[in-house]
Design a protein around this motif. Structure first.
Motif, PDB file in Angstrom:
ATOM      1  N   TYR A   1       0.895  -1.097  -0.134  1.00  0.00           N
ATOM      2  CA  TYR A   1      -0.202   0.087  -0.104  1.00  0.00           C
ATOM      3  C   TYR A   1       0.656   1.383  -0.115  1.00  0.00           C
ATOM      4  N   LEU A   2       2.123   1.065   0.550  1.00  0.00           N
ATOM      5  CA  LEU A   2       2.940   2.330   0.814  1.00  0.00           C
ATOM      6  C   LEU A   2       3.428   2.803  -0.774  1.00  0.00           C
ATOM      7  N   TYR A   3       3.693   1.889  -1.513  1.00  0.00           N
ATOM      8  CA  TYR A   3       4.318   1.871  -2.978  1.00  0.00           C
ATOM      9  C   TYR A   3       2.893   2.517  -3.751  1.00  0.00           C
ATOM     10  N   THR A   4       1.791   2.003  -3.526  1.00  0.00           N
ATOM     11  CA  THR A   4       0.648   2.369  -4.208  1.00  0.00           C
ATOM     12  C   THR A   4       0.517   3.899  -3.984  1.00  0.00           C
ATOM     13  N   VAL A   5       0.504   4.462  -2.496  1.00  0.00           N
ATOM     14  CA  VAL A   5       0.397   5.516  -2.311  1.00  0.00           C
ATOM     15  C   VAL A   5       1.421   6.442  -3.094  1.00  0.00           C
ATOM     16  N   ALA A   6       2.785   5.827  -3.068  1.00  0.00           N
ATOM     17  CA  ALA A   6       3.651   6.928  -3.610  1.00  0.00           C
ATOM     18  C   ALA A   6       3.621   7.027  -5.016  1.00  0.00           C
ATOM     19  N   ALA A   7       2.643   6.025  -5.754  1.00  0.00           N
ATOM     20  CA  ALA A   7       2.393   6.263  -7.270  1.00  0.00           C
ATOM     21  C   ALA A   7       1.429   7.471  -7.466  1.00  0.00           C
ATOM     22  N   ILE A   8       0.458   7.555  -6.328  1.00  0.00           N
ATOM     23  CA  ILE A   8      -0.754   8.432  -6.259  1.00  0.00           C
ATOM     24  C   ILE A   8      -0.225   9.896  -5.926  1.00  0.00           C
ATOM     25  N   TYR A   9       0.815   9.836  -5.247  1.00  0.00           N
ATOM     26  CA  TYR A   9       1.578  11.091  -5.113  1.00  0.00           C
ATOM     27  C   TYR A   9       2.219  11.824  -6.240  1.00  0.00           C
ATOM     28  N   ASP A  10       2.942  10.733  -6.900  1.00  0.00           N
ATOM     29  CA  ASP A  10       3.759  11.198  -7.846  1.00  0.00           C
ATOM     30  C   ASP A  10       2.776  11.647  -9.187  1.00  0.00           C
ATOM     31  N   ASN A  11       1.632  10.875  -9.248  1.00  0.00           N
ATOM     32  CA  ASN A  11       0.677  11.537 -10.230  1.00  0.00           C
ATOM     33  C   ASN A  11       0.079  12.947  -9.796  1.00  0.00           C
ATOM     34  N   LEU A  12      -0.343  13.313  -8.624  1.00  0.00           N
ATOM     35  CA  LEU A  12      -0.978  14.360  -8.197  1.00  0.00           C
ATOM     36  C   LEU A  12       0.101  15.520  -8.299  1.00  0.00           C
ATOM     37  N   GLY A  13       1.613  15.075  -7.967  1.00  0.00           N
ATOM     38  CA  GLY A  13       2.656  15.934  -8.040  1.00  0.00           C
ATOM     39  C   GLY A  13       2.876  16.657  -9.490  1.00  0.00           C
ATOM     40  N   MET A  14       2.707  15.515 -10.387  1.00  0.00           N
ATOM     41  CA  MET A  14       2.903  15.668 -11.844  1.00  0.00           C
ATOM     42  C   MET A  14       1.606  16.813 -12.364  1.00  0.00           C
ATOM     43  N   ILE A  15       0.682  16.624 -11.820  1.00  0.00           N
ATOM     44  CA  ILE A  15      -0.537  17.556 -12.272  1.00  0.00           C
ATOM     45  C   ILE A  15      -0.334  18.916 -11.763  1.00  0.00           C
ATOM     46  N   VAL A  16      -0.056  19.065 -10.527  1.00  0.00           N
ATOM     47  CA  VAL A  16       0.408  20.314  -9.840  1.00  0.00           C
ATOM     48  C   VAL A  16       1.492  21.076 -10.404  1.00  0.00           C
ATOM     49  N   HIS A  17       2.592  20.285 -10.847  1.00  0.00           N
ATOM     50  CA  HIS A  17       3.717  20.855 -11.276  1.00  0.00           C
ATOM     51  C   HIS A  17       3.456  21.405 -12.818  1.00  0.00           C
ATOM     52  N   GLY A  18       2.248  20.686 -13.608  1.00  0.00           N
ATOM     53  CA  GLY A  18       1.990  21.037 -14.735  1.00  0.00           C
ATOM     54  C   GLY A  18       1.359  22.285 -14.981  1.00  0.00           C
ATOM     55  N   ASP A  19       0.701  22.948 -13.642  1.00  0.00           N
ATOM     56  CA  ASP A  19       0.172  24.053 -13.980  1.00  0.00           C
ATOM     57  C   ASP A  19       1.167  25.282 -13.525  1.00  0.00           C
ATOM     58  N   LEU A  20       2.290  24.933 -13.117  1.00  0.00           N
ATOM     59  CA  LEU A  20       3.227  26.067 -12.990  1.00  0.00           C
ATOM     60  C   LEU A  20       3.607  27.019 -13.710  1.00  0.00           C
ATOM     61  N   SER A  21       3.852  26.935 -15.348  1.00  0.00           N
ATOM     62  CA  SER A  21       3.954  27.677 -16.294  1.00  0.00           C
ATOM     63  C   SER A  21       2.702  29.041 -16.136  1.00  0.00           C
ATOM     64  N   TYR A  22       1.626  28.562 -15.978  1.00  0.00           N
ATOM     65  CA  TYR A  22       0.258  29.499 -15.957  1.00  0.00           C
ATOM     66  C   TYR A  22       0.661  30.400 -14.673  1.00  0.00           C
ATOM     67  N   PHE A  23       0.964  29.853 -13.406  1.00  0.00           N
ATOM     68  CA  PHE A  23       1.152  30.818 -12.529  1.00  0.00           C
ATOM     69  C   PHE A  23       2.322  31.799 -12.720  1.00  0.00           C
ATOM     70  N   ASP A  24       3.206  31.299 -13.602  1.00  0.00           N
ATOM     71  CA  ASP A  24       4.587  32.198 -13.649  1.00  0.00           C
ATOM     72  C   ASP A  24       3.969  33.645 -14.261  1.00  0.00           C
ATOM     73  N   LYS A  25       2.816  33.780 -14.863  1.00  0.00           N
ATOM     74  CA  LYS A  25       2.514  35.057 -15.274  1.00  0.00           C
ATOM     75  C   LYS A  25       2.236  35.907 -14.328  1.00  0.00           C
ATOM     76  N   PHE A  26       1.926  35.765 -13.046  1.00  0.00           N
ATOM     77  CA  PHE A  26       1.500  36.657 -11.934  1.00  0.00           C
ATOM     78  C   PHE A  26       2.848  36.603 -10.947  1.00  0.00           C
ATOM     79  N   MET A  27       3.678  35.721 -10.928  1.00  0.00           N
ATOM     80  CA  MET A  27       4.573  35.543  -9.760  1.00  0.00           C
ATOM     81  C   MET A  27       5.955  35.612 -10.308  1.00  0.00           C
ATOM     82  N   ARG A  28       6.779  36.231  -9.159  1.00  0.00           N
ATOM     83  CA  ARG A  28       8.460  36.321  -9.602  1.00  0.00           C
ATOM     84  C   ARG A  28       8.961  36.116  -8.336  1.00  0.00           C
ATOM     85  N   SER A  29      10.137  34.828  -8.409  1.00  0.00           N
ATOM     86  CA  SER A  29      10.690  34.486  -7.046  1.00  0.00           C
ATOM     87  C   SER A  29      12.072  35.320  -6.932  1.00  0.00           C
TER      88      SER A  29
END
Length: 247
Positions: free
Chosen positions: A155-183
């Protein structure tokens, strides 16, 4: 003793004592067999003693593994809940179109810093992997408990795979946020800060929609972190109970 057996053998083999010698030979064989059985019994007893000692050690180490899983999951749960709360509160501020309190500003700042830091490290059960490698899984004598631990590890490895998928979705939206943010990075302490254009964010419904959707991903993080923690706590208790029986 050896001389006694030798003398007895000589007496029985001299003259017409074939039957007596046959009985004597049978007796010797019986004695040898008994000796072998005693040796095997002692060896089995000693091996059982060593196996039990090793089993106790494995159970103690499995409990330590569970403690690490619980600690890591608890840390992840706290981070997920705080990020989720800040995102939900920030979306409300964006929908309102203005920041009215220091807390609202703090929530938005926090959300914009942490929303993309979506990562997960699988808390592995190193003791279980060692037992598999050594062929020692049978030293978890309780078959149901053994299956529970193996299933939990899967189950731990299953959860890790779910997190990997969620992380890719979140990081996939970063370019849109870059329009409004500067680090900005502080070279002295390596802290990262963000400046953002609140007015442009408010005027872009798509940005607000994307930001609001982040809450669902962080909710998933919170759910699975909590589930892993609860399962680990329960499994730790079962292992502790089995350890008490072994001692």
């Amino acid at each position: 003793m050896l001389r006694l057996f030798k003398n007895s053998r000589l007496r029985l083999t001299s003259g017409n004592n074939g039957m007596r010698y046959f009985k004597y030979a049978i007796g010797e064989i019986v004695l040898v067999v008994i000796g072998i059985l005693i040796a095997l019994s002692i060896n089995n007893w000693n091996q059982s003693r060593l196996d039990k000692k090793q089993s106790i050690e494995y159970h103690q180490r499995l409990i330590e593994d569970m403690d690490r899983v619980i600690e890591r999951s608890n840390t992840l749960l706290e981070r997920a809940n705080s990020t989720l709360t800040s995102i939900v509160n920030s979306v409300a501020v964006l929908e309102k179109g203005k920041i009215e309190t220091p807390k609202e500003k703090a929530d938005l700042d926090y959300a914009l810093v942490w929303f993309s830091r979506f990562n997960y490290q699988t808390p592995d059960l190193s003791t279980l992997e060692e037992m598999k490698s050594n062929g020692d899984l049978n030293l978890i004598y309780d078959v149901k408990l053994r299956k529970r631990i193996v299933d939990f590890n899967g189950y731990l490895y299953t959860v890790a795979a779910i997190y990997d998928n969620l992380g890719m979705i979140v990081h996939g939206d970063l370019s849109y946020f870059d329009k409004f943010m500067r680090s900005y990075i502080n070279l002295e302490n390596l802290d990262v800060n963000f400046n953002y254009d609140f007015d442009q964010m408010v005027s872009d419904p798509e940005f607000i929609n994307r930001f609001s959707r982040l809450a669902t991903h962080w909710r998933g993080s919170s759910y699975f972190a909590g589930q892993v923690e609860r399962d680990a706590v329960k499994l730790k208790e079962e292992i502790q109970n089995e350890l008490e029986k072994l001692k």
